[in-house]
Design an enzyme around this catalytic site. Structure first.
Site, PDB file in Angstrom:
ATOM      1  N   GLU A  51      -3.879  -0.361   7.964  1.00 47.38           N
ATOM      2  CA  GLU A  51      -2.748   0.006   8.821  1.00 47.38           C
ATOM      3  C   GLU A  51      -2.955  -0.566  10.215  1.00 47.38           C
ATOM      4  O   GLU A  51      -4.050  -0.470  10.777  1.00 47.38           O
ATOM      5  CB  GLU A  51      -2.615   1.534   9.013  1.00 47.38           C
ATOM      6  N   HIS A  79      -2.915  10.950   0.943  1.00 48.26           N
ATOM      7  CA  HIS A  79      -2.427  10.671   2.299  1.00 48.26           C
ATOM      8  C   HIS A  79      -1.835  11.982   2.832  1.00 48.26           C
ATOM      9  O   HIS A  79      -0.654  12.073   3.139  1.00 48.26           O
ATOM     10  CB  HIS A  79      -1.410   9.530   2.275  1.00 48.26           C
ATOM     11  N   ASN A  92      -7.862   1.522   9.688  1.00 49.07           N
ATOM     12  CA  ASN A  92      -6.584   1.691  10.394  1.00 49.07           C
ATOM     13  C   ASN A  92      -6.883   1.702  11.884  1.00 49.07           C
ATOM     14  O   ASN A  92      -7.736   2.473  12.345  1.00 49.07           O
ATOM     15  CB  ASN A  92      -5.921   3.025  10.034  1.00 49.07           C
ATOM     16  N   ARG A 140       0.867  -1.188   0.000  1.00 42.48           N
ATOM     17  CA  ARG A 140       0.000   0.000   0.000  1.00 42.48           C
ATOM     18  C   ARG A 140       0.901   1.234   0.000  1.00 42.48           C
ATOM     19  O   ARG A 140       1.701   1.411   0.923  1.00 42.48           O
ATOM     20  CB  ARG A 140      -0.903  -0.006   1.237  1.00 42.48           C
ATOM     21  N   TYR A 167      -5.092   1.621  15.901  1.00 45.38           N
ATOM     22  CA  TYR A 167      -3.887   1.708  16.713  1.00 45.38           C
ATOM     23  C   TYR A 167      -4.102   1.517  18.219  1.00 45.38           C
ATOM     24  O   TYR A 167      -3.311   0.866  18.864  1.00 45.38           O
ATOM     25  CB  TYR A 167      -3.173   3.047  16.463  1.00 45.38           C
ATOM     26  N   GLU A 207      -7.674   8.315   6.094  1.00 43.53           N
ATOM     27  CA  GLU A 207      -8.038   8.903   7.385  1.00 43.53           C
ATOM     28  C   GLU A 207      -8.552  10.338   7.293  1.00 43.53           C
ATOM     29  O   GLU A 207      -7.890  11.280   7.789  1.00 43.53           O
ATOM     30  CB  GLU A 207      -6.836   8.838   8.340  1.00 43.53           C
TER      31      GLU A 207
HETATM   32  C1  FCB Z   1      -1.814   6.947  10.797  1.00 42.64           C
HETATM   33  C2  FCB Z   1      -1.319   7.499   9.476  1.00 42.64           C
HETATM   34  C3  FCB Z   1       0.039   6.986   9.072  1.00 42.64           C
HETATM   35  C4  FCB Z   1       0.965   6.852  10.253  1.00 42.64           C
HETATM   36  C5  FCB Z   1       0.319   6.083  11.380  1.00 42.64           C
HETATM   37  C6  FCB Z   1       1.192   5.869  12.580  1.00 42.64           C
HETATM   38  O1  FCB Z   1      -2.703   7.850  11.371  1.00 42.64           O
HETATM   39  O2  FCB Z   1      -2.225   7.173   8.451  1.00 42.64           O
HETATM   40  O3  FCB Z   1       0.526   7.839   8.072  1.00 42.64           O
HETATM   41  O4  FCB Z   1       1.407   8.086  10.638  1.00 42.64           O
HETATM   42  O5  FCB Z   1      -0.853   6.750  11.776  1.00 42.64           O
END
Ligand code: FCB
Length: 467
Positions: A373, A144, A315, A101, A317, A189
């Site tokens: 992600e 992006h 994505n 990607r 985290y 995002e």
């Molecule tokens: C996301 C972004 C990516 C990277 C990760 C850690 O929000 O899409 O570019 O910075 O976080």
């Protein structure tokens, strides 16, 4: 280059120190059609910001502004990928990834009048050509976050005209690159572009007003909708989608007020984007969070935004623990005693599973999902030519297990991309935060494969051998 990635499986197993990456037998991750890839983004790795006719982007401007980025870092050189792309793709394939990607830098491929910049286009044609030669699936993000500065100078995402400029850009890209792209993603995002860019100013262009954030979001989503139609017209064989970052909120207590706070957190982070895309409306609770901040919506906009998607990129985290702020919103209350990463983000794999299962239940129109992600930052150091990123190995393993559990509960997840292939420019945190499965020495540009990548490579090799 320290490409010592693809050793024999046994060597990788002993390197793993008894913590092999391999998923359990019966896991959906063994299925050959579950795609495993790595992700990057243009501004974070390319560098070469003044070469071959690239125009300035909002991130060039923002990172050059004192106080905006940690240590004053900028993306001017980054991983120098613009010059090292061939060996970076060799590295990617040596790790046995099946998909890549990447994102296209809008300021590299079009001039101010919207005319193509051949040199910039050729860069992406060569890159995609090599990926296809190597048999990789190509997932390409159009936006992006590197908006051309000349568009920001005319209001950026606050100006409805940017929507149509984005559709022109999507038109050019799909005419030029159609056939080389397996899956297009319009935006990465939009929450970050709208909220961090225009709502609290942590990201470029650095404006801070909730009313701006909601208007920017509306234009971003509308730009997505218009671009989707253009992509369908020009490149019918590819898949088309969008990427949303999603957040898990937890309530600090079982009080109604705190539970409502956790709900509002998820409305702000998830419903704000997913409701318009998948239901054709903004969630009402957004306006109780930000009274009087409704964007200007014209007739037909919501229909354009609500167009069917071939896939949704997710994505994920971390989780955020919140309590009521006593008014109409929430405030974060960091949990003590939980595992965190270099970013300070809580490691909470169950959040990924629970969000996926929740979306599956709440959105009848939910398309197939790719995790576009997931990953973590750690303060990785090279020692004797090796990088032992033990926390990342466990992190990735647990999040893949969470995806597996979501699949077992009926969610249609088709693949997973680790963020990121390389350590890179982590936006407002500059180069300090290392998210790569490959370490980058920014002085020498030497790449060193981390142990996590060795283990992924080994699993992918075993999986391919079984197919
Ligand atoms: C996301 C972004 C990516 C990277 C990760 C850690 O929000 O899409 O570019 O910075 O976080």
């Amino acid at each position: 280059m320290a490409h010592d990635a693809v050793e024999s499986p046994d060597a990788a197993r002993s390197e793993a120190g008894g913590d092999p990456f391999t998923p359990p037998a019966g896991s959906a991750l063994w299925r050959k059609h579950f795609l495993l890839g790595a992700a990057t983004a243009s501004y974070q790795i390319e560098g070469a910001v003044n070469e071959d006719g690239r125009l300035p982007s909002i991130w060039d401007t923002f990172s050059a502004t004192p106080g905006k980025v940690l240590h004053g870092d900028t993306g001017a050189v980054a991983c120098d990928h613009y010059h090292r792309w061939e060996s970076d793709i060799e590295l990617l394939t040596s790790l046995n990834f099946e998909a890549y990607r990447l994102s296209i830098a809008w300021p590299r491929v079009m001039d101010e009048a919207g005319r193509p910049n051949r040199k910039g286009l050729d860069f992406y044609k060569r890159l995609l050509g090599k990926l296809k030669d190597k048999g990789l699936q190509t997932f390409v993000t159009l936006y992006h976050w590197d908006l051309p500065q000349h568009l920001e100078d005319r209001g950026g995402w606050l100006n409805r005209d940017t929507v149509y400029r984005f559709a022109d850009y999507a038109d050019l890209m799909s005419r030029e690159l159609g056939g080389q792209v397996d899956a297009w993603m319009t935006l990465n995002e939009p929450w970050c572009s709208a909220f961090l860019g225009y709502g609290n100013g942590h990201h470029a262009p650095g404006l801070a007003n909730p009313r701006y954030a909601t208007q920017a979001m509306h234009h971003l989503l509308l730009a997505h909708g218009h671009a989707l139609a253009v992509l369908r017209e020009n490149d019918p064989a590819s898949k088309k989608g969008i990427v949303a970052n999603v957040g898990k909120g937890s309530a600090n207590s079982s009080s109604d007020a705190d539970r409502r706070a956790a709900h509002l957190f998820e409305v702000q982070h998830n419903g704000w984007i997913l409701d318009p895309l998948l239901k054709g409306e903004y969630p009402d609770d957004l306006w109780s969070l930000w009274p009087g901040s409704e964007p200007l919506v014209l007739d037909g906009d919501m229909r354009t935004i609500h167009a069917p998607l071939d896939f949704l990129g997710i994505n994920y985290y971390f989780r955020t623990n919140v309590q009521s702020d006593g008014a109409h919103g929430y405030t974060e209350v960091p949990l003590a005693g939980v595992e965190r990463t270099q970013m300070g983000w809580e490691v909470y794999p169950d959040g990924l599973r629970d969000l996926l299962v929740g979306f599956h239940r709440n959105y009848p129109a939910l398309p197939p999902i790719y995790i576009t992600e997931n990953g973590m930052a750690s303060d990785d150091k090279v020692s004797d030519g090796r990088v032992d990123d033990a926390q990342r190995i466990t992190f990735l393993k647990r999040h893949l297990a969470a995806v597996d559990q979501a699949i077992a509960q009926g969610v249609d997840v088709r693949g997973y991309f680790v963020w990121s292939l390389l350590d890179n420019f982590e936006w407002a945190f500059g180069y300090e935060r290392r998210f790569g499965v490959v370490h980058v020495d920014y002085q020498t540009q030497q790449r060193t494969v981390k142990r996590s990548a060795q283990l992924i490579a080994r699993f992918l090799q075993e999986r391919a051998a079984r197919a």
